[in-house]
Design a protein around this motif. Structure first.
Motif, PDB file in Angstrom:
ATOM      1  N   GLU A  60      19.389  10.953  74.769  1.00 57.94           N
ATOM      2  CA  GLU A  60      20.716  10.359  74.662  1.00 57.94           C
ATOM      3  C   GLU A  60      21.378  10.971  73.439  1.00 57.94           C
ATOM      4  O   GLU A  60      21.125  10.542  72.307  1.00 57.94           O
ATOM      5  N   ASN A  61      22.213  11.952  73.658  1.00 58.42           N
ATOM      6  CA  ASN A  61      22.818  12.661  72.531  1.00 58.42           C
ATOM      7  C   ASN A  61      23.722  11.743  71.707  1.00 58.42           C
ATOM      8  O   ASN A  61      23.836  11.909  70.492  1.00 58.42           O
ATOM      9  N   ALA A  62      24.342  10.782  72.362  1.00 62.58           N
ATOM     10  CA  ALA A  62      25.229   9.879  71.628  1.00 62.58           C
ATOM     11  C   ALA A  62      24.459   9.025  70.627  1.00 62.58           C
ATOM     12  O   ALA A  62      25.030   8.545  69.641  1.00 62.58           O
ATOM     13  N   LYS A  63      23.162   8.823  70.895  1.00 62.76           N
ATOM     14  CA  LYS A  63      22.330   8.003  70.010  1.00 62.76           C
ATOM     15  C   LYS A  63      21.373   8.852  69.187  1.00 62.76           C
ATOM     16  O   LYS A  63      20.571   8.297  68.421  1.00 62.76           O
ATOM     17  N   ASN A  64      21.413  10.152  69.350  1.00 64.41           N
ATOM     18  CA  ASN A  64      20.491  11.043  68.632  1.00 64.41           C
ATOM     19  C   ASN A  64      19.032  10.671  68.885  1.00 64.41           C
ATOM     20  O   ASN A  64      18.210  10.609  67.953  1.00 64.41           O
ATOM     21  N   VAL A  65      18.703  10.416  70.136  1.00 70.35           N
ATOM     22  CA  VAL A  65      17.350   9.998  70.474  1.00 70.35           C
ATOM     23  C   VAL A  65      16.833  10.819  71.656  1.00 70.35           C
ATOM     24  O   VAL A  65      17.582  11.106  72.604  1.00 70.35           O
ATOM     25  N   VAL A  66      15.566  11.169  71.600  1.00 67.80           N
ATOM     26  CA  VAL A  66      14.871  11.768  72.730  1.00 67.80           C
ATOM     27  C   VAL A  66      13.683  10.861  73.070  1.00 67.80           C
ATOM     28  O   VAL A  66      13.047  10.311  72.174  1.00 67.80           O
ATOM     29  N   TYR A  67      13.430  10.688  74.355  1.00 62.95           N
ATOM     30  CA  TYR A  67      12.392   9.777  74.826  1.00 62.95           C
ATOM     31  C   TYR A  67      11.292  10.536  75.563  1.00 62.95           C
ATOM     32  O   TYR A  67      11.509  11.616  76.105  1.00 62.95           O
ATOM     33  N   LEU A  68      10.131   9.896  75.611  1.00 67.75           N
ATOM     34  CA  LEU A  68       9.056  10.350  76.486  1.00 67.75           C
ATOM     35  C   LEU A  68       8.494   9.125  77.186  1.00 67.75           C
ATOM     36  O   LEU A  68       7.811   8.326  76.565  1.00 67.75           O
ATOM     37  N   GLN A  69       8.819   8.985  78.452  1.00 66.86           N
ATOM     38  CA  GLN A  69       8.265   7.913  79.266  1.00 66.86           C
ATOM     39  C   GLN A  69       6.930   8.384  79.819  1.00 66.86           C
ATOM     40  O   GLN A  69       6.879   9.405  80.504  1.00 66.86           O
ATOM     41  N   MET A  70       5.887   7.626  79.531  1.00 72.11           N
ATOM     42  CA  MET A  70       4.542   8.016  79.936  1.00 72.11           C
ATOM     43  C   MET A  70       3.981   6.947  80.868  1.00 72.11           C
ATOM     44  O   MET A  70       3.808   5.794  80.462  1.00 72.11           O
ATOM     45  N   ASN A  71       3.734   7.330  82.093  1.00 72.35           N
ATOM     46  CA  ASN A  71       3.169   6.430  83.104  1.00 72.35           C
ATOM     47  C   ASN A  71       1.794   6.907  83.525  1.00 72.35           C
ATOM     48  O   ASN A  71       1.428   8.062  83.283  1.00 72.35           O
ATOM     49  N   SER A  72       1.051   6.026  84.163  1.00 67.43           N
ATOM     50  CA  SER A  72      -0.292   6.368  84.660  1.00 67.43           C
ATOM     51  C   SER A  72      -1.117   7.046  83.578  1.00 67.43           C
ATOM     52  O   SER A  72      -1.746   8.085  83.809  1.00 67.43           O
ATOM     53  N   LEU A  73      -1.139   6.455  82.411  1.00 73.76           N
ATOM     54  CA  LEU A  73      -1.824   7.067  81.274  1.00 73.76           C
ATOM     55  C   LEU A  73      -3.310   7.181  81.514  1.00 73.76           C
ATOM     56  O   LEU A  73      -3.941   6.306  82.133  1.00 73.76           O
ATOM     57  N   LYS A  74      -3.870   8.270  81.003  1.00 78.84           N
ATOM     58  CA  LYS A  74      -5.287   8.560  81.143  1.00 78.84           C
ATOM     59  C   LYS A  74      -5.933   8.601  79.764  1.00 78.84           C
ATOM     60  O   LYS A  74      -5.256   8.776  78.753  1.00 78.84           O
ATOM     61  N   LEU A  75      -7.250   8.481  79.747  1.00 80.09           N
ATOM     62  CA  LEU A  75      -7.969   8.528  78.476  1.00 80.09           C
ATOM     63  C   LEU A  75      -7.639   9.808  77.707  1.00 80.09           C
ATOM     64  O   LEU A  75      -7.514   9.788  76.471  1.00 80.09           O
ATOM     65  N   GLU A  76      -7.501  10.900  78.435  1.00 82.82           N
ATOM     66  CA  GLU A  76      -7.257  12.195  77.782  1.00 82.82           C
ATOM     67  C   GLU A  76      -5.848  12.341  77.228  1.00 82.82           C
ATOM     68  O   GLU A  76      -5.526  13.350  76.604  1.00 82.82           O
ATOM     69  N   ASP A  77      -4.991  11.347  77.448  1.00 83.17           N
ATOM     70  CA  ASP A  77      -3.666  11.358  76.835  1.00 83.17           C
ATOM     71  C   ASP A  77      -3.687  10.809  75.405  1.00 83.17           C
ATOM     72  O   ASP A  77      -2.668  10.851  74.713  1.00 83.17           O
ATOM     73  N   THR A  78      -4.829  10.288  74.990  1.00 84.48           N
ATOM     74  CA  THR A  78      -4.948   9.766  73.638  1.00 84.48           C
ATOM     75  C   THR A  78      -4.707  10.878  72.616  1.00 84.48           C
ATOM     76  O   THR A  78      -5.352  11.923  72.658  1.00 84.48           O
ATOM     77  N   ALA A  79      -3.765  10.657  71.720  1.00 83.86           N
ATOM     78  CA  ALA A  79      -3.382  11.674  70.743  1.00 83.86           C
ATOM     79  C   ALA A  79      -2.288  11.119  69.842  1.00 83.86           C
ATOM     80  O   ALA A  79      -1.727  10.049  70.121  1.00 83.86           O
ATOM     81  N   VAL A  80      -1.983  11.860  68.797  1.00 83.85           N
ATOM     82  CA  VAL A  80      -0.775  11.607  68.030  1.00 83.85           C
ATOM     83  C   VAL A  80       0.330  12.460  68.648  1.00 83.85           C
ATOM     84  O   VAL A  80       0.154  13.666  68.835  1.00 83.85           O
ATOM     85  N   TYR A  81       1.439  11.825  68.951  1.00 79.09           N
ATOM     86  CA  TYR A  81       2.549  12.500  69.613  1.00 79.09           C
ATOM     87  C   TYR A  81       3.668  12.778  68.609  1.00 79.09           C
ATOM     88  O   TYR A  81       4.041  11.900  67.818  1.00 79.09           O
ATOM     89  N   TYR A  82       4.193  13.979  68.679  1.00 77.52           N
ATOM     90  CA  TYR A  82       5.244  14.428  67.771  1.00 77.52           C
ATOM     91  C   TYR A  82       6.433  14.969  68.565  1.00 77.52           C
ATOM     92  O   TYR A  82       6.254  15.560  69.627  1.00 77.52           O
TER      93      TYR A  82
END
Length: 119
Positions: A73-95
């Motif tokens: 959303e450029n008007a809000k200066n925000v970028v999102y990451l919607q994460m569904n069906s999460l798996k064990l291997e998705d465990t991490a620090v996200y940047y």
């Protein structure tokens, strides 16, 4: 120079969902392609997803295609990451970071958001 603040991480069971947010300060956000990266313990940081300045073109690593969605959303200066069906291997620090499409981070890193997926 842009500053990046990631939020929305947490502990979730496998199969669950989380939405990460990255709030960016700086006047050049709307003109910058943005991306999400992650780093698991003992591993190198890796590309997850990216989006062009308009939000039209998106790119994903193969392992998250169909499960993760990047948006902005450029008007809000925000970028999102919607994460569904999460798996064990998705465990991490996200940047988040500015990117040279499709997957080269070119800015400074924030503190990241911890995502932990449990069984």
């Amino acid at each position: 120079q842009m500053q990046l603040i990631e939020s929305g991480g947490g502990l979730v069971q496998a199969g669950g969902s989380l939405r990460l947010s990255c709030r960016i300060s700086g006047r050049t956000f709307s003109a910058s392609a943005m991306g999400w990266f992650r780093q698991a313990p003992g591993k190198e940081r890796e590309f997850v997803a990216s989006v062009d300045w308009s939000g039209t073109d998106t790119y994903y690593r193969d392992s998250v295609k169909g499960r993760f969605t990047i948006s902005r959303e450029n008007a809000k200066n925000v970028v999102y990451l919607q994460m569904n069906s999460l798996k064990l291997e998705d465990t991490a620090v996200y940047y988040c970071n500015t990117v040279r499409l499709p997957s080269n981070a070119i800015g400074s890193w924030g503190q990241g958001a911890q995502v932990t997926v449990s069984s």
